[in-house]
Design an enzyme around this catalytic site. Sequence first.
Site, PDB file in Angstrom:
ATOM      1  N   ALA A 112       0.565  -0.857  -0.003  1.00 59.39           N
ATOM      2  CA  ALA A 112      -0.218  -0.508  -0.708  1.00 59.39           C
ATOM      3  C   ALA A 112       0.898   1.737   0.155  1.00 59.39           C
ATOM      4  O   ALA A 112       0.314   2.505  -0.059  1.00 59.39           O
ATOM      5  CB  ALA A 112      -0.777   0.208   1.118  1.00 59.39           C
ATOM      6  N   ASN A 181       1.096  -4.248   8.041  1.00 59.02           N
ATOM      7  CA  ASN A 181       2.098  -4.738   7.081  1.00 59.02           C
ATOM      8  C   ASN A 181       3.357  -3.526   6.294  1.00 59.02           C
ATOM      9  O   ASN A 181       4.468  -3.677   6.246  1.00 59.02           O
ATOM     10  CB  ASN A 181       1.724  -5.172   6.412  1.00 59.02           C
ATOM     11  CG  ASN A 181       0.590  -6.432   6.202  1.00 59.02           C
ATOM     12  OD1 ASN A 181       0.954  -7.751   5.892  1.00 59.02           O
ATOM     13  ND2 ASN A 181      -0.723  -6.631   6.119  1.00 59.02           N
ATOM     14  N   HIS A 211      -0.269   6.861   5.517  1.00 62.27           N
ATOM     15  CA  HIS A 211       0.777   6.578   5.946  1.00 62.27           C
ATOM     16  C   HIS A 211       2.059   7.628   5.858  1.00 62.27           C
ATOM     17  O   HIS A 211       2.366   7.697   4.375  1.00 62.27           O
ATOM     18  CB  HIS A 211       1.889   4.898   5.366  1.00 62.27           C
ATOM     19  CG  HIS A 211       0.028   3.746   5.506  1.00 62.27           C
ATOM     20  ND1 HIS A 211      -0.037   3.401   6.071  1.00 62.27           N
ATOM     21  CD2 HIS A 211      -0.722   3.400   4.352  1.00 62.27           C
ATOM     22  CE1 HIS A 211      -0.723   2.530   6.631  1.00 62.27           C
ATOM     23  NE2 HIS A 211      -0.906   2.601   4.922  1.00 62.27           N
TER      24      HIS A 211
HETATM   25  N1  LIG Z   1       2.069  -5.207   1.809  1.00 61.31           N
HETATM   26  C1  LIG Z   1       0.711  -4.434   2.519  1.00 61.31           C
HETATM   27  O1  LIG Z   1       0.790  -3.217   1.713  1.00 61.31           O
HETATM   28  C2  LIG Z   1      -0.832  -4.813   2.400  1.00 61.31           C
HETATM   29  C3  LIG Z   1      -1.690  -4.387   2.457  1.00 61.31           C
HETATM   30  C4  LIG Z   1      -3.559  -4.908   2.998  1.00 61.31           C
HETATM   31  C5  LIG Z   1      -2.589  -5.688   3.567  1.00 61.31           C
HETATM   32  N2  LIG Z   1      -1.842  -7.057   3.163  1.00 61.31           N
HETATM   33  C6  LIG Z   1      -1.883  -7.966   3.556  1.00 61.31           C
HETATM   34  O2  LIG Z   1      -3.249  -9.107   2.795  1.00 61.31           O
HETATM   35  C7  LIG Z   1      -3.355  -9.506   3.077  1.00 61.31           C
HETATM   36  C8  LIG Z   1      -4.911 -10.134   2.434  1.00 61.31           C
HETATM   37  O3  LIG Z   1      -5.433  -9.201   2.429  1.00 61.31           O
HETATM   38  P1  LIG Z   1      -7.021  -8.363   1.521  1.00 61.31           P
HETATM   39  O4  LIG Z   1      -7.500  -7.178   2.287  1.00 61.31           O
HETATM   40  O5  LIG Z   1      -6.852  -9.043   0.212  1.00 61.31           O
HETATM   41  O6  LIG Z   1      -8.340  -9.613   2.490  1.00 61.31           O
HETATM   42  P2  LIG Z   1      -9.284 -10.551   2.560  1.00 61.31           P
HETATM   43  O7  LIG Z   1      -9.929 -10.794   3.815  1.00 61.31           O
HETATM   44  O8  LIG Z   1     -10.435  -9.039   1.543  1.00 61.31           O
HETATM   45  O9  LIG Z   1      -9.249 -11.742   1.564  1.00 61.31           O
HETATM   46  C9  LIG Z   1      -8.401 -12.432   2.241  1.00 61.31           C
HETATM   47  C10 LIG Z   1      -8.446 -14.210   1.245  1.00 61.31           C
HETATM   48  O10 LIG Z   1      -6.993 -15.151   1.890  1.00 61.31           O
HETATM   49  C11 LIG Z   1      -8.644 -16.197   1.798  1.00 61.31           C
HETATM   50  N3  LIG Z   1      -7.701 -17.175   2.247  1.00 61.31           N
HETATM   51  C12 LIG Z   1      -8.024 -17.045   3.913  1.00 61.31           C
HETATM   52  N4  LIG Z   1      -6.654 -17.634   4.664  1.00 61.31           N
HETATM   53  C13 LIG Z   1      -6.281 -18.714   3.130  1.00 61.31           C
HETATM   54  C14 LIG Z   1      -5.394 -20.170   3.041  1.00 61.31           C
HETATM   55  N5  LIG Z   1      -4.824 -20.536   4.118  1.00 61.31           N
HETATM   56  N6  LIG Z   1      -4.952 -20.568   1.728  1.00 61.31           N
HETATM   57  C15 LIG Z   1      -5.203 -19.781   0.555  1.00 61.31           C
HETATM   58  N7  LIG Z   1      -6.453 -18.582   0.824  1.00 61.31           N
HETATM   59  C16 LIG Z   1      -6.853 -17.890   1.730  1.00 61.31           C
HETATM   60  C17 LIG Z   1      -9.989 -15.426   2.249  1.00 61.31           C
HETATM   61  O11 LIG Z   1     -11.128 -16.949   2.103  1.00 61.31           O
HETATM   62  C18 LIG Z   1      -9.781 -14.600   1.273  1.00 61.31           C
HETATM   63  O12 LIG Z   1     -10.339 -15.483  -0.197  1.00 61.31           O
HETATM   64  C19 LIG Z   1      -3.453 -10.371   4.290  1.00 61.31           C
HETATM   65  O13 LIG Z   1      -2.496 -10.710   5.210  1.00 61.31           O
HETATM   66  C20 LIG Z   1      -3.575  -8.652   4.756  1.00 61.31           C
HETATM   67  O14 LIG Z   1      -3.094  -7.870   6.246  1.00 61.31           O
HETATM   68  C21 LIG Z   1      -0.721  -5.939   3.008  1.00 61.31           C
END
Ligand SMILES: NC(=O)c1ccc[n+]([C@@H]2O[C@H](COP(=O)([O-])OP(=O)(O)OC[C@H]3O[C@@H](n4cnc5c(N)ncnc54)[C@H](O)[C@@H]3O)[C@@H](O)[C@H]2O)c1
Length: 260
Positions: A112, A181, A211
């Site tokens: 992000a 993150n 941020h």
């Molecule tokens: N790096 C960054 O800046 C940043 C920014 C935003 C979110 N994130 C991270 O990215 C990840 C995803 O975020 P999101 O908003 O898409 O979440 P979300 O809750 O919208 O979607 C998560 C998805 O993962 C699936 N899932 C959960 N456990 C699983 C597993 N063991 N195997 C396969 N699929 C699985 C769920 O069914 C869902 O489809 C989170 O860990 C979040 O913290 C990182």
Amino acid sequence: MKVAVLGCGAIGGVVARALAAGAVPGAALAGVVHREPVDPPDLPVLDASAAIAAADLVVECAGHRALVETGPAVVAAGKDLLVVSVGALTDPALLPALERAGSGRVHLSTGAIGGLDLLRAAAAMGGLRRVRITTTKRAPALVQDWMDDAERARLVSATAPVELRRGPAREIAAAFPKSANVAAAVALAVGDWDLVEAAVVADPAAARTAHVIEAEGVAGEHRFEIRNAPSEETPTTSAVTPYAVLRAIGDLVSTGAVIR
Ligand SMILES: NC(=O)c1ccc[n+]([C@@H]2O[C@H](COP(=O)([O-])OP(=O)(O)OC[C@H]3O[C@@H](n4cnc5c(N)ncnc54)[C@H](O)[C@@H]3O)[C@@H](O)[C@H]2O)c1
């Protein structure tokens, strides 16, 4: 490049649909892996082992636990892994374990935020004295399981911004796994978890997720202010995040000039 997407939520769903629509020339969707009760009707769904077998690159957008559970098998199979849940790397053993698991390469998403390229250059020049990231989000998106009732009540009823936690990046990224993150990404970029201070602020009026990254050192002073629209599907996630993933996939597949 065949790409499997782990997770089909706010990030993975957008990434998978864009790949399926041909948005990244040279990259094609192999399938998605998810844990929802109902499969997405418009995307090929695979289990994790079939996804690893089918893909050249697996993009993890599924959460910290999914990275721990599935990441090593990706690298062990000689497939590349692009990590979005970089906050999971607060566990000091996880990144070395991923890197040693096999011949696949591990890539970390910028997620992000931006400015990580310049922070890396400043760190390489040496003498970074201070690095800080302050994240401000809508209050309800910051409620955590470990908060007691009084802290939750203070958070959701606040009428002005409240600083919830300030501390080393490792501690803050672990305490707010869906919201910090970015603190882990800054620490990984500068290569020093102990140098980076992180703070999380709940703002009842925040329409954007902000941020602010500040760094000082021999390279000079740097300040980046990012104000992201939240995802409608998952408000803890900034809507731009899947596009950072798509840009990274495009960079990996590109044979043309890329800004690095
Ligand atoms: N790096 C960054 O800046 C940043 C920014 C935003 C979110 N994130 C991270 O990215 C990840 C995803 O975020 P999101 O908003 O898409 O979440 P979300 O809750 O919208 O979607 C998560 C998805 O993962 C699936 N899932 C959960 N456990 C699983 C597993 N063991 N195997 C396969 N699929 C699985 C769920 O069914 C869902 O489809 C989170 O860990 C979040 O913290 C990182």
